[in-house]
Design an enzyme around this catalytic site. Structure first.
Site, PDB file in Angstrom:
ATOM      1  CB  ILE A  15      76.489  29.974  19.417  1.00 24.03           C
ATOM      2  CG1 ILE A  15      75.357  29.865  18.351  1.00 24.03           C
ATOM      3  CG2 ILE A  15      76.262  29.476  20.871  1.00 24.03           C
ATOM      4  CD1 ILE A  15      75.149  28.531  18.117  1.00 24.03           C
TER       5      ILE A  15
ATOM      6  CG  ASP B  38      71.121  20.725  23.712  1.00 26.75           C
ATOM      7  OD1 ASP B  38      70.176  20.129  24.143  1.00 26.75           O
ATOM      8  OD2 ASP B  38      71.023  21.604  22.620  1.00 26.75           O
TER       9      ASP B  38
ATOM     10  CD  GLU C  46      71.079  14.691  18.725  1.00 29.02           C
ATOM     11  OE1 GLU C  46      70.098  15.282  18.183  1.00 29.02           O
ATOM     12  OE2 GLU C  46      71.817  15.269  19.179  1.00 29.02           O
TER      13      GLU C  46
ATOM     14  CG  HIS D 261      69.952  18.730  19.387  1.00 28.80           C
ATOM     15  ND1 HIS D 261      70.596  18.041  18.380  1.00 28.80           N
ATOM     16  CD2 HIS D 261      70.145  19.920  18.885  1.00 28.80           C
ATOM     17  CE1 HIS D 261      71.065  18.610  17.592  1.00 28.80           C
ATOM     18  NE2 HIS D 261      70.927  19.870  17.579  1.00 28.80           N
TER      19      HIS D 261
ATOM     20  CB  ALA E 231      67.962  26.415  18.275  1.00 30.22           C
TER      21      ALA E 231
END
Length: 187
Positions: A51, A155, A160, A177, A180
């Site tokens: 990444i 992110d 979460e 999040h 992707a």
């Protein structure tokens, strides 16, 4: 490419204060706030895997200086993109943007805590699109309160869906999040 593009978007948003100014204009406040250019800055990459390498590739037009901290060094990539590998402390103190690209391990958990944040430039921004646990959230809140750093783009979070205090900072851009979460890679 999706996470790298989101990372670049968070960087641009924070530097140019896009979300802040959008939100102000939508409530009827015409108040121009001075932003900063990305061009010519130093981008520090904590972790230089797939990444982060894609981020380097897509950011070539910004004439950036690249610093990287990683246990493995890719000499071919270093040479091709003029990457300087360095110790974490040097990366933190020299970077205008610090972007985290790490897997979670006992070595990387809370790698960005009080000490690390104190080493960053006061006008630097921190980006995390890797794992929430690599940042000590209480230390980040304290650094923001003390204006030790300029802002953060996040992110990922320890818990979460995220409902914590970082949602209340104008200089923190938060996304749920979605790194992707791009239709081109989900089909």
């Amino acid at each position: 490419p999706a996470v790298a593009e989101l990372t670049l978007g968070l960087i641009m948003d924070l530097l140019r204060k896009i979300s802040v100014q959008n939100n102000q204009l939508k409530i009827g406040t015409w108040n121009k706030r001075m932003g900063s250019l990305l061009t010519g800055k130093t981008l520090g990459l904590i972790g230089l895997g797939t990444i982060a390498k894609k981020l380097v590739e897509i950011s070539q037009g910004f004439d950036l200086k690249y610093l990287a901290h990683d246990i493995q060094q890719d000499k071919g990539f270093k040479k091709k993109y003029n990457i300087k590998y360095c110790k974490l402390n040097e990366l933190l103190s020299s970077s205008d943007v610090v972007s985290i690209h790490l897997s979670l391990s006992k070595e990387t958990k809370n790698i960005i805590g009080c000490d690390a944040l104190k080493k960053m430039k006061q006008d630097a921004i921190l980006i995390n699109t890797s794992r929430g646990e690599v940042i000590d959230e209480k230390a980040l809140v304290e650094a923001l309160d003390l204006v030790q750093i300029s802002g953060a783009g996040l992110d990922v979070y320890r818990e979460e869906p995220y409902k914590g205090p970082l949602l209340h900072y104008e200089n923190v851009i938060t996304t749920p999040h979605i790194g992707a979460y791009a239709k081109e890679i989900r089909m």
